[in-house]
Motif scaffolding. Structure first.
Motif, PDB file in Angstrom:
ATOM      1  N   MET A   1       0.851  -1.190   0.000  1.00 34.73           N
ATOM      2  CA  MET A   1       0.000   0.000   0.000  1.00 34.73           C
ATOM      3  C   MET A   1       0.893   1.248   0.000  1.00 34.73           C
ATOM      4  O   MET A   1       1.737   1.419   0.867  1.00 34.73           O
ATOM      5  CB  MET A   1      -0.914   0.009   1.236  1.00 34.73           C
ATOM      6  N   ASN A   2       0.684   2.095  -1.000  1.00 33.66           N
ATOM      7  CA  ASN A   2       1.498   3.295  -1.105  1.00 33.66           C
ATOM      8  C   ASN A   2       1.003   4.371  -0.140  1.00 33.66           C
ATOM      9  O   ASN A   2      -0.014   4.222   0.542  1.00 33.66           O
ATOM     10  CB  ASN A   2       1.495   3.817  -2.546  1.00 33.66           C
ATOM     11  N   ASP A   3       1.743   5.479  -0.079  1.00 34.62           N
ATOM     12  CA  ASP A   3       1.434   6.538   0.875  1.00 34.62           C
ATOM     13  C   ASP A   3       0.080   7.185   0.608  1.00 34.62           C
ATOM     14  O   ASP A   3      -0.640   7.552   1.547  1.00 34.62           O
ATOM     15  CB  ASP A   3       2.535   7.604   0.832  1.00 34.62           C
ATOM     16  N   GLU A   4      -0.285   7.295  -0.649  1.00 34.06           N
ATOM     17  CA  GLU A   4      -1.551   7.942  -0.993  1.00 34.06           C
ATOM     18  C   GLU A   4      -2.749   7.125  -0.486  1.00 34.06           C
ATOM     19  O   GLU A   4      -3.705   7.678   0.070  1.00 34.06           O
ATOM     20  CB  GLU A   4      -1.639   8.126  -2.513  1.00 34.06           C
ATOM     21  N   LYS A   5      -2.684   5.820  -0.662  1.00 33.92           N
ATOM     22  CA  LYS A   5      -3.778   4.965  -0.202  1.00 33.92           C
ATOM     23  C   LYS A   5      -3.834   4.912   1.326  1.00 33.92           C
ATOM     24  O   LYS A   5      -4.915   4.860   1.913  1.00 33.92           O
ATOM     25  CB  LYS A   5      -3.618   3.566  -0.779  1.00 33.92           C
ATOM     26  N   ARG A   6      -2.672   4.912   1.951  1.00 38.53           N
ATOM     27  CA  ARG A   6      -2.667   4.935   3.405  1.00 38.53           C
ATOM     28  C   ARG A   6      -3.258   6.229   3.931  1.00 38.53           C
ATOM     29  O   ARG A   6      -3.969   6.251   4.934  1.00 38.53           O
ATOM     30  CB  ARG A   6      -1.236   4.762   3.934  1.00 38.53           C
ATOM     31  N   PHE A   7      -2.970   7.324   3.255  1.00 36.85           N
ATOM     32  CA  PHE A   7      -3.534   8.603   3.641  1.00 36.85           C
ATOM     33  C   PHE A   7      -5.070   8.576   3.535  1.00 36.85           C
ATOM     34  O   PHE A   7      -5.781   9.037   4.444  1.00 36.85           O
ATOM     35  CB  PHE A   7      -2.959   9.716   2.754  1.00 36.85           C
ATOM     36  N   GLU A   8      -5.587   8.030   2.463  1.00 33.42           N
ATOM     37  CA  GLU A   8      -7.033   7.915   2.282  1.00 33.42           C
ATOM     38  C   GLU A   8      -7.668   7.009   3.337  1.00 33.42           C
ATOM     39  O   GLU A   8      -8.766   7.276   3.834  1.00 33.42           O
ATOM     40  CB  GLU A   8      -7.349   7.394   0.882  1.00 33.42           C
ATOM     41  N   LEU A   9      -6.956   5.936   3.700  1.00 39.96           N
ATOM     42  CA  LEU A   9      -7.470   5.010   4.704  1.00 39.96           C
ATOM     43  C   LEU A   9      -7.611   5.691   6.065  1.00 39.96           C
ATOM     44  O   LEU A   9      -8.669   5.607   6.704  1.00 39.96           O
ATOM     45  CB  LEU A   9      -6.543   3.802   4.812  1.00 39.96           C
ATOM     46  N   TYR A  10      -6.574   6.380   6.511  1.00 40.32           N
ATOM     47  CA  TYR A  10      -6.639   7.037   7.808  1.00 40.32           C
ATOM     48  C   TYR A  10      -7.618   8.200   7.809  1.00 40.32           C
ATOM     49  O   TYR A  10      -8.233   8.496   8.837  1.00 40.32           O
ATOM     50  CB  TYR A  10      -5.244   7.513   8.222  1.00 40.32           C
ATOM     51  N   GLU A  11      -7.772   8.818   6.678  1.00 41.44           N
ATOM     52  CA  GLU A  11      -8.763   9.888   6.580  1.00 41.44           C
ATOM     53  C   GLU A  11     -10.176   9.327   6.760  1.00 41.44           C
ATOM     54  O   GLU A  11     -11.012   9.892   7.495  1.00 41.44           O
ATOM     55  CB  GLU A  11      -8.646  10.600   5.229  1.00 41.44           C
ATOM     56  N   LYS A  12     -10.465   8.195   6.121  1.00 44.23           N
ATOM     57  CA  LYS A  12     -11.779   7.563   6.268  1.00 44.23           C
ATOM     58  C   LYS A  12     -12.006   7.071   7.695  1.00 44.23           C
ATOM     59  O   LYS A  12     -13.108   7.190   8.228  1.00 44.23           O
ATOM     60  CB  LYS A  12     -11.905   6.409   5.277  1.00 44.23           C
ATOM     61  N   LEU A  13     -10.952   6.517   8.299  1.00 39.52           N
ATOM     62  CA  LEU A  13     -11.081   6.054   9.677  1.00 39.52           C
ATOM     63  C   LEU A  13     -11.387   7.206  10.626  1.00 39.52           C
ATOM     64  O   LEU A  13     -12.178   7.062  11.567  1.00 39.52           O
ATOM     65  CB  LEU A  13      -9.799   5.342  10.117  1.00 39.52           C
ATOM     66  N   TYR A  14     -10.753   8.337  10.389  1.00 35.00           N
ATOM     67  CA  TYR A  14     -10.978   9.492  11.251  1.00 35.00           C
ATOM     68  C   TYR A  14     -12.445   9.925  11.197  1.00 35.00           C
ATOM     69  O   TYR A  14     -13.103  10.096  12.247  1.00 35.00           O
ATOM     70  CB  TYR A  14     -10.061  10.639  10.823  1.00 35.00           C
ATOM     71  N   PHE A  15     -12.972  10.120  10.002  1.00 29.33           N
ATOM     72  CA  PHE A  15     -14.357  10.574   9.874  1.00 29.33           C
ATOM     73  C   PHE A  15     -15.348   9.477  10.296  1.00 29.33           C
ATOM     74  O   PHE A  15     -16.459   9.788  10.748  1.00 29.33           O
ATOM     75  CB  PHE A  15     -14.630  11.020   8.441  1.00 29.33           C
ATOM     76  N   HIS A  16     -14.948   8.227  10.162  1.00 29.60           N
ATOM     77  CA  HIS A  16     -15.807   7.135  10.632  1.00 29.60           C
ATOM     78  C   HIS A  16     -15.968   7.182  12.152  1.00 29.60           C
ATOM     79  O   HIS A  16     -17.085   7.009  12.671  1.00 29.60           O
ATOM     80  CB  HIS A  16     -15.213   5.791  10.218  1.00 29.60           C
ATOM     81  N   GLU A  17     -14.896   7.433  12.878  1.00 30.87           N
ATOM     82  CA  GLU A  17     -14.970   7.494  14.331  1.00 30.87           C
ATOM     83  C   GLU A  17     -15.726   8.732  14.796  1.00 30.87           C
ATOM     84  O   GLU A  17     -16.436   8.684  15.810  1.00 30.87           O
ATOM     85  CB  GLU A  17     -13.568   7.481  14.940  1.00 30.87           C
ATOM     86  N   VAL A  18     -15.605   9.836  14.070  1.00 33.69           N
ATOM     87  CA  VAL A  18     -16.374  11.032  14.410  1.00 33.69           C
ATOM     88  C   VAL A  18     -17.869  10.767  14.218  1.00 33.69           C
ATOM     89  O   VAL A  18     -18.705  11.172  15.045  1.00 33.69           O
ATOM     90  CB  VAL A  18     -15.918  12.224  13.551  1.00 33.69           C
ATOM     91  N   GLU A  19     -18.222  10.071  13.163  1.00 36.35           N
ATOM     92  CA  GLU A  19     -19.624   9.716  12.931  1.00 36.35           C
ATOM     93  C   GLU A  19     -20.125   8.715  13.977  1.00 36.35           C
ATOM     94  O   GLU A  19     -21.278   8.797  14.425  1.00 36.35           O
ATOM     95  CB  GLU A  19     -19.784   9.129  11.536  1.00 36.35           C
ATOM     96  N   ALA A  20     -19.280   7.768  14.363  1.00 34.90           N
ATOM     97  CA  ALA A  20     -19.667   6.795  15.395  1.00 34.90           C
ATOM     98  C   ALA A  20     -19.950   7.481  16.720  1.00 34.90           C
ATOM     99  O   ALA A  20     -20.800   7.018  17.503  1.00 34.90           O
ATOM    100  CB  ALA A  20     -18.566   5.754  15.559  1.00 34.90           C
ATOM    101  N   ARG A  21     -19.253   8.564  16.988  1.00 36.54           N
ATOM    102  CA  ARG A  21     -19.496   9.339  18.222  1.00 36.54           C
ATOM    103  C   ARG A  21     -20.930   9.831  18.269  1.00 36.54           C
ATOM    104  O   ARG A  21     -21.588   9.743  19.318  1.00 36.54           O
ATOM    105  CB  ARG A  21     -18.510  10.504  18.266  1.00 36.54           C
ATOM    106  N   GLU A  22     -21.431  10.339  17.181  1.00 38.73           N
ATOM    107  CA  GLU A  22     -22.807  10.824  17.139  1.00 38.73           C
ATOM    108  C   GLU A  22     -23.811   9.677  17.227  1.00 38.73           C
ATOM    109  O   GLU A  22     -24.868   9.818  17.850  1.00 38.73           O
ATOM    110  CB  GLU A  22     -23.031  11.628  15.852  1.00 38.73           C
ATOM    111  N   LYS A  23     -23.503   8.546  16.634  1.00 32.26           N
ATOM    112  CA  LYS A  23     -24.410   7.399  16.697  1.00 32.26           C
ATOM    113  C   LYS A  23     -24.548   6.870  18.121  1.00 32.26           C
ATOM    114  O   LYS A  23     -25.638   6.499  18.562  1.00 32.26           O
ATOM    115  CB  LYS A  23     -23.917   6.293  15.771  1.00 32.26           C
ATOM    116  N   ILE A  24     -23.437   6.822  18.834  1.00 37.81           N
ATOM    117  CA  ILE A  24     -23.494   6.349  20.223  1.00 37.81           C
ATOM    118  C   ILE A  24     -24.334   7.307  21.080  1.00 37.81           C
ATOM    119  O   ILE A  24     -25.125   6.874  21.927  1.00 37.81           O
ATOM    120  CB  ILE A  24     -22.074   6.207  20.793  1.00 37.81           C
ATOM    121  N   SER A  25     -24.175   8.604  20.842  1.00 38.01           N
ATOM    122  CA  SER A  25     -24.970   9.577  21.595  1.00 38.01           C
ATOM    123  C   SER A  25     -26.463   9.408  21.315  1.00 38.01           C
ATOM    124  O   SER A  25     -27.299   9.555  22.220  1.00 38.01           O
ATOM    125  CB  SER A  25     -24.531  11.002  21.242  1.00 38.01           C
TER     126      SER A  25
END
Length: 245
Positions: A1-25
């Motif tokens: 996995m190159n740097d660009e794909k890793r960057f996209e992966l962590y970006e998606k994970l970040y916004f996924h956890e922010v969205e999960a925060r609202e779902k738990i609330s």
């Protein structure tokens, strides 16, 4: 996995956890409503139950009620721990990010590869924040989800003995509304005693266990007449006895 794909992966994970925060609330609203409803049922039972007799059903009710209350307190503690006391990590604001990018441009403006250096270091900056924030938020969301799951589990355990306590309360006759009561009558107005021979009127009122009576003139006169008749009859009997020794 190159740097660009890793960057996209962590970006998606970040916004996924922010969205999960609202779902738990949002998921916390259901156990909150159930906890408030169960609190109302507890208040109804405590207010309506009678322990005066101390019967077998009173003991059964008290036992299952305390078991249910223990589960309820445990569920409430997990709810509070899931709702409060958690800190999330977020990437810097847009203004802070843009100021950092301008600093990179000023730093590498003298280099021939300025644009490439700025792009690489700026991506590293975002990549680091996405990585750190998503990792921290994942740990927080996992902990909150675990507490919420335990809260729901103990809510179910609370409902079972509570339903049993409610059935005992309803069917066993320990409800205060189903027990025969002795009523205390207080007379605050004058009372009237009627007789077919001579009507009597008594004015008085009850104070605790004592009846204070205010005799009317008619009653006093009647009593005086009876005393006079008794005295005359006694005097007549004495005179007859003296005449006939």
């Amino acid at each position: 996995m190159n740097d660009e794909k890793r960057f996209e992966l962590y970006e998606k994970l970040y916004f996924h956890e922010v969205e999960a925060r609202e779902k738990i609330s949002s998921r916390l609203q259901i156990p909150l409503a159930l906890l408030l409803s169960i609190t109302s049922v507890y208040a109804l039972l405590v207010k309506g139950v009678s322990f005066e007799n101390g019967s077998f059903w009173n003991l059964c009710f008290g036992g299952v009620f305390l078991i249910s209350l223990g589960f309820f307190i445990t569920s409430l503690s997990y709810f509070v721990r899931s709702f409060y006391g958690h800190t999330y990590e977020f990437i810097p604001s847009a203004l802070t990010t843009e100021n950092y990018r301008n600093q990179l441009i000023e730093t590498y403006s003298a280099y021939s590869e300025c644009d490439e250096l700025v792009k690489r270091h700026f991506n590293d900056y975002l990549f680091r924040y996405y990585n750190e924030c998503s990792s921290a938020n994942t740990a927080v969301n996992d902990k909150r989800s675990e507490f919420l799951h335990k809260c729901n589990t103990y809510l179910i355990l609370t409902a079972l003995p509570l339903a049993t306590a409610f059935l005992i309360f309803t069917l066993s006759g320990i409800d205060k509304n189903t027990i025969e009561k002795e009523y205390k009558v207080q007379i605050s107005k004058p009372i009237e005693l009627n007789s077919h021979k001579s009507p009597l009127k008594i004015n008085g009122n009850f104070d605790v266990t004592t009846l204070e009576v205010d005799f009317s003139a008619d009653l006093k006169e009647l009593l005086n007449e009876r005393k006079a008749k008794t005295f005359n009859a006694t005097a007549t009997a004495d005179t007859t006895t003296k005449e006939n020794p």
